[in-house]
Design an enzyme around this catalytic site. Structure first.
Site, short mmCIF file in Angstrom:
data_model
loop_
_atom_site.label_atom_id
_atom_site.label_comp_id
_atom_site.label_asym_id
_atom_site.label_seq_id
_atom_site.Cartn_x
_atom_site.Cartn_y
_atom_site.Cartn_z
N PRO A 16 0.84 -1.20 0.00
CA PRO A 16 0.00 0.00 0.00
C PRO A 16 0.88 1.25 0.00
O PRO A 16 1.85 1.33 0.75
CB PRO A 16 -0.79 -0.12 1.31
CG PRO A 16 0.06 -0.99 2.19
CD PRO A 16 0.77 -1.94 1.26
N LEU A 17 0.54 2.21 -0.86
CA LEU A 17 1.39 3.39 -1.05
C LEU A 17 0.54 4.65 -1.17
O LEU A 17 -0.20 4.81 -2.15
CB LEU A 17 2.21 3.23 -2.34
CG LEU A 17 3.23 2.08 -2.32
CD1 LEU A 17 3.60 1.67 -3.74
CD2 LEU A 17 4.46 2.50 -1.52
N THR A 18 0.64 5.55 -0.19
CA THR A 18 -0.05 6.83 -0.26
C THR A 18 0.56 7.67 -1.39
O THR A 18 1.77 7.89 -1.40
CB THR A 18 0.07 7.56 1.09
OG1 THR A 18 -0.73 6.87 2.04
CG2 THR A 18 -0.42 9.00 0.99
N GLN A 25 -6.91 -1.28 1.01
CA GLN A 25 -6.43 -1.07 2.38
C GLN A 25 -7.38 -0.09 3.07
O GLN A 25 -7.51 1.06 2.63
CB GLN A 25 -5.00 -0.55 2.44
CG GLN A 25 -4.46 -0.71 3.87
CD GLN A 25 -3.23 0.10 4.18
OE1 GLN A 25 -3.20 1.30 3.92
NE2 GLN A 25 -2.23 -0.53 4.77
N HIS A 37 -5.76 -1.74 7.94
CA HIS A 37 -4.48 -1.11 8.28
C HIS A 37 -4.31 -1.13 9.79
O HIS A 37 -4.86 -0.30 10.50
CB HIS A 37 -4.44 0.32 7.74
CG HIS A 37 -3.06 0.92 7.71
ND1 HIS A 37 -2.01 0.43 8.45
CD2 HIS A 37 -2.56 1.97 7.01
CE1 HIS A 37 -0.92 1.16 8.21
NE2 HIS A 37 -1.23 2.10 7.34
N ASN A 89 1.83 0.93 11.62
CA ASN A 89 2.44 2.26 11.44
C ASN A 89 1.88 3.37 12.31
O ASN A 89 1.88 4.53 11.93
CB ASN A 89 2.38 2.66 9.95
CG ASN A 89 3.23 1.74 9.10
OD1 ASN A 89 4.10 1.04 9.63
ND2 ASN A 89 2.99 1.72 7.81
N TYR A 101 -1.20 4.10 13.28
CA TYR A 101 -2.55 4.63 13.05
C TYR A 101 -3.54 3.99 14.04
O TYR A 101 -3.14 3.31 14.97
CB TYR A 101 -2.93 4.43 11.58
CG TYR A 101 -1.96 5.17 10.67
CD1 TYR A 101 -1.88 6.57 10.70
CD2 TYR A 101 -1.07 4.49 9.84
CE1 TYR A 101 -0.96 7.25 9.91
CE2 TYR A 101 -0.15 5.17 9.05
CZ TYR A 101 -0.10 6.56 9.10
OH TYR A 101 0.82 7.24 8.33
N ARG A 126 -2.52 -5.62 8.15
CA ARG A 126 -1.10 -5.24 8.15
C ARG A 126 -0.71 -4.87 9.57
O ARG A 126 -1.41 -4.09 10.23
CB ARG A 126 -0.87 -4.06 7.21
CG ARG A 126 0.62 -3.82 6.92
CD ARG A 126 0.82 -2.74 5.88
NE ARG A 126 2.11 -2.89 5.21
CZ ARG A 126 2.90 -1.87 4.89
NH1 ARG A 126 2.56 -0.63 5.18
NH2 ARG A 126 4.05 -2.09 4.27
N ASN A 171 5.30 7.18 13.42
CA ASN A 171 4.24 8.00 14.01
C ASN A 171 4.28 8.01 15.54
O ASN A 171 3.26 8.09 16.21
CB ASN A 171 2.87 7.59 13.47
CG ASN A 171 2.69 8.05 12.03
OD1 ASN A 171 3.00 9.19 11.70
ND2 ASN A 171 2.22 7.16 11.16
N GLY A 186 12.17 -3.43 3.09
CA GLY A 186 13.56 -3.45 2.65
C GLY A 186 13.97 -4.69 1.87
O GLY A 186 15.16 -4.98 1.76
N GLY A 223 7.28 -1.77 -1.91
CA GLY A 223 6.68 -0.44 -1.98
C GLY A 223 7.42 0.46 -2.94
O GLY A 223 7.02 0.63 -4.10
N ARG A 224 8.53 1.03 -2.47
CA ARG A 224 9.24 2.00 -3.30
C ARG A 224 9.65 1.43 -4.65
O ARG A 224 9.62 2.14 -5.66
CB ARG A 224 10.45 2.55 -2.54
CG ARG A 224 10.03 3.62 -1.54
CD ARG A 224 11.16 4.03 -0.63
NE ARG A 224 11.47 2.94 0.29
CZ ARG A 224 12.17 3.09 1.41
NH1 ARG A 224 12.63 4.28 1.76
NH2 ARG A 224 12.41 2.06 2.20
C1 PHB Z 1 2.76 8.04 4.35
O1 PHB Z 1 1.95 8.66 3.65
O2 PHB Z 1 3.92 8.42 4.49
C2 PHB Z 1 2.33 6.79 4.99
C3 PHB Z 1 1.00 6.44 4.96
C4 PHB Z 1 0.60 5.26 5.56
C5 PHB Z 1 1.54 4.44 6.14
C6 PHB Z 1 2.86 4.78 6.17
C7 PHB Z 1 3.26 5.97 5.59
O3 PHB Z 1 1.16 3.31 6.69
#
Ligand code: PHB
Length: 379
Positions: A39-41, A117, A192, A195, A197, A244, A252, A312, A333-334
């Site tokens: 998942p990627l914002t 997500q 989710h 991280n 949240y 997740r 955070n 990673g 992700g990246r």
């Molecule tokens: C972010 O936007 O940097 C971000 C969002 C949700 C995540 C982690 C990072 O779970």
């Protein structure tokens, strides 16, 4: 599993016996390979229209990446107060559901699968992002984080502790989000729980200092997560539900005094529910993997569903993790931001494009749908 998956030929899967590139089942979801898009914002929904996804650019972004066996969507908020970043898409309104439909359709036409997500940021937000509402959390404890808003970088305020009645409403919001995801054509959902949240804020004692049935003991702190799971499972079925988790991440500004105790309990309880997958952030999100406090190898053995590993991983690590059985699938992700055809590149061990962090959250197509794919490689 014996018949080749329709996508296998396209991916050259029949000629490649390495497990990472082989079809699998994740709960009720059949996937063409075990490469997962994390998942990627990307902050490119139509915010003015009501946090609606589905612009041609959004559809193209997901279509390009549909070589993943499974795509996990960017985080989608279950309510307006659950939003923590600019222009993230929601999944609570009918207009948002309509917006997601061309995305899920394009992914399916390309032979991939996609889960939504579903996300509530809890205390990690600012009234400039929530339509003026004060952030909510298990306890009124302010995290040391900033929020990025139209008015610039802001310290997040002290959140308001949710009442027991309000907690029940948030559980129902997750339930509706799951129902909406299925209506929108998703194959399932990922809750989710990572991280820092809202779900994670209940789990970990750095944010949860409640004295009622939602705080204190491990079972009490896991109650909210399990109520969300139970509601979502009742709505769409356990075989379409994953979560997740990031037991040791400091992301955070969240921490826990005994992560093995709380996440160990949670894994055992999730087993009883028979959910499809757990997606583990192994270590500090986007950072070091060797953070003490939780035994991921134990979790891999203890959990009976699909173990998706993240954080990673490179090509060699991913191939080895799945080959050796340390994971069932690996999420990137990246690498998926920068390489729309990542599965092809991993399979053929080719050069990778480098991601450009300056365009991760920028509006517009640059750094979103313009990363080049390699020419098609013959299988
Ligand atoms: C972010 O936007 O940097 C971000 C969002 C949700 C995540 C982690 C990072 O779970």
């Amino acid at each position: 599993m014996n018949a080749p998956h329709p996508q296998a030929a396209r991916n050259g899967g029949e000629s490649d016996t390495r497990k990472l590139f082989q079809p699998a089942r994740i709960g009720d979801i059949e996937v063409a390979n075990r490469v997962v898009m994390a998942p990627l914002t990307r902050s490119r929904a139509d915010e003015a229209a009501g946090d609606i996804p589905g612009s041609p650019m959004n559809v193209e972004y997901y279509r390009q990446r549909s070589n993943a066996g499974l795509i996990i969507s960017e985080g989608t908020q279950v309510s307006p107060v659950g939003k923590g970043y600019m222009a993230t898409p929601g999944i609570y309104s009918d207009e948002q559901v309509e917006g997601w439909k061309p995305i899920t359709q394009a992914v399916h036409e390309a032979g991939s699968k996609i889960v939504a997500q579903i996300w509530h940021v809890g205390r990690v937000t600012h009234p400039d992002l929530t339509g003026g509402a004060q952030p909510v959390a298990p306890s009124a404890i302010r995290p040391n984080v900033v929020a990025y808003t139209r008015n610039g970088k802001m310290e997040v305020p002290v959140p308001r502790a949710l009442s027991v009645a309000e907690i029940a409403e948030v559980v129902q919001e997750f339930r509706r989000a799951a129902a909406n995801a299925i209506r929108a054509g998703f194959d399932g959902v990922e809750i989710h729980g990572a991280n820092g949240y809202l779900v994670d804020q209940f789990l970990r004692d750095g944010a949860n200092q409640r004295t009622d049935q939602y705080g204190g003991s491990v079972a009490n702190r896991a109650r909210f997560a399990l109520e969300v799971i139970d509601a979502v499972v009742a709505e769409i079925g356990a075989g379409r539900v994953g979560i997740r988790l990031s037991p040791v991440t400091p992301a955070n500004d969240l921490s826990d005094s005994k992560p093995q105790a709380v996440f160990g309990y949670l894994v055992e309880e999730l087993n009883k529910r028979g959910i499809a997958f757990i997606h583990f952030v192994e270590g500090a999100t986007g950072g070091p993997r060797d953070v003490p406090g939780f035994d991921f190898a134990w979790a891999r053995k203890a959990f009976k569903g699909t173990y998706i590993a993240n954080n990673g991983y490179d090509r060699a690590m991913a191939i080895d993790a799945v080959e050796s059985g340390r994971a069932d699938a690996v999420a990137f992700g990246r690498l998926f931001i920068a390489n729309p055809d990542l599965v092809h590149r991993l399979r053929h061990d080719t050069v990778l494009n480098a991601p450009n962090p300056k365009t991760f959250y920028a509006p517009g197509p640059e750094g979103y749908i313009d990363y080049p794919a390699l020419e098609a490689i013959a299988a």
